[in-house]
Design a protein around this motif. Structure first.
Motif, PDB file in Angstrom:
ATOM      1  N   ASN A 169      53.106  57.344 -19.946  1.00 48.87           N
ATOM      2  CA  ASN A 169      52.837  57.229 -18.514  1.00 48.87           C
ATOM      3  C   ASN A 169      53.677  55.955 -17.757  1.00 48.87           C
ATOM      4  O   ASN A 169      54.072  55.926 -16.867  1.00 48.87           O
ATOM      5  CB  ASN A 169      51.176  56.857 -18.318  1.00 48.87           C
ATOM      6  CG  ASN A 169      50.695  58.234 -18.434  1.00 48.87           C
ATOM      7  OD1 ASN A 169      51.149  59.192 -18.347  1.00 48.87           O
ATOM      8  ND2 ASN A 169      49.068  58.116 -18.482  1.00 48.87           N
ATOM      9  N   THR A 200      53.149  63.456 -21.008  1.00 54.89           N
ATOM     10  CA  THR A 200      51.913  62.757 -20.605  1.00 54.89           C
ATOM     11  C   THR A 200      51.007  61.809 -21.729  1.00 54.89           C
ATOM     12  O   THR A 200      51.503  62.196 -22.788  1.00 54.89           O
ATOM     13  CB  THR A 200      50.795  63.596 -19.724  1.00 54.89           C
ATOM     14  OG1 THR A 200      50.168  64.621 -20.661  1.00 54.89           O
ATOM     15  CG2 THR A 200      51.446  64.430 -18.521  1.00 54.89           C
ATOM     16  N   GLN A 210      49.978  64.836 -11.403  1.00 50.62           N
ATOM     17  CA  GLN A 210      49.877  63.350 -12.151  1.00 50.62           C
ATOM     18  C   GLN A 210      50.976  62.371 -11.795  1.00 50.62           C
ATOM     19  O   GLN A 210      50.862  61.136 -11.846  1.00 50.62           O
ATOM     20  CB  GLN A 210      50.278  63.961 -13.654  1.00 50.62           C
ATOM     21  CG  GLN A 210      48.910  64.686 -14.151  1.00 50.62           C
ATOM     22  CD  GLN A 210      49.570  65.507 -15.514  1.00 50.62           C
ATOM     23  OE1 GLN A 210      50.574  66.053 -15.303  1.00 50.62           O
ATOM     24  NE2 GLN A 210      48.634  65.454 -16.563  1.00 50.62           N
TER      25      GLN A 210
END
Length: 228
Positions: A169, A200, A210
């Motif tokens: 991330n 992710t 996201q």
């Protein structure tokens, strides 16, 4: 002909003794080099990720300046959580390339510095607050019997926070911010991340939602930092 100086790092003596960390990063550096590229030297660092001193990195940076060479980093995600490394690399003004993230720039490193510093501070604050709360309740720390429902809930929250601070991330955020500020939509940014092989924290492809969450988190961190 382009001149490079390699830099690899493993975080523990165990990894150093096994040779797995070095071998993987050496292979990445070797595969990155083109036919006419020249690898002048390689520097290896074996230290804890919590330490900010980087003697081998300093040597590598000085060597780069002397030879007018580019610093070739085997694996950026291994280093991205270390504030000392990030600022040292950013302030050195030495050109660099990361084998696992060739598109990384000074802007990328700057973003990582903000995220890494915030993660370190928040982790420290959460740990101190949790210990103080347990002591105030008369809980004897370090005993397995203390794992009641409340402690288990705290453990679940810690796992969620760990996912948010996942290196995948953080690396993605470093690319999301400049793309978003250049005007790209969240969906187009997600598409670019997926095309580039980003994953992710759970190893899946990115969605526009996201991307939005990671971008909002970065903005909130920056606002908090600006008001300190």
């Amino acid at each position: 002909m382009t001149k490079y100086i390699g830099y690899i790092r493993v975080s523990t003596k165990h990894q150093n003794n096994s040779g797995l960390g070095q071998l993987a990063q050496k292979a990445m550096i070797k595969n990155f080099l083109k036919k006419d590229d020249l690898l002048i030297a390689e520097y290896e660092e074996v230290e804890s990720g919590k330490k900010d001193d980087r003697p081998e990195l300093l040597k590598a940076l000085e060597h780069c300046k002397k030879e007018n060479a580019i610093l070739l980093i085997g694996k950026l995600d291994r280093l991205s959580r270390n504030v000392g490394f990030i600022y040292l690399l950013k302030d050195s003004k030495v050109k660099f390339v990361c084998c696992d993230m060739p598109e990384a720039t000074d802007v990328t490193i700057g973003i990582m510095a903000v995220l890494a510093q915030d993660e370190r501070e928040r982790t420290s604050q959460r740990t101190k607050a949790a210990l103080a709360e347990l002591k105030a309740k008369g809980v004897q720390l370090g005993s397995p019997c203390n794992l009641n429902s409340e402690a288990r809930q705290s453990g679940t929250k810690a796992l969620i926070q760990k996912a948010r601070n996942n290196p995948n991330n953080k690396l993605a955020t470093a690319l999301i911010v400049p793309l978003r500020e250049s005007g790209l939509s969240y969906q187009k940014i997600a598409d670019k991340l997926n095309e580039s092989g980003f994953k992710t924290s759970t190893g899946k492809e990115f969605s526009n939602a996201q991307v939005l969450l990671l971008y909002d988190r970065y903005i909130n961190i920056k606002l908090e930092s600006d008001h300190k």
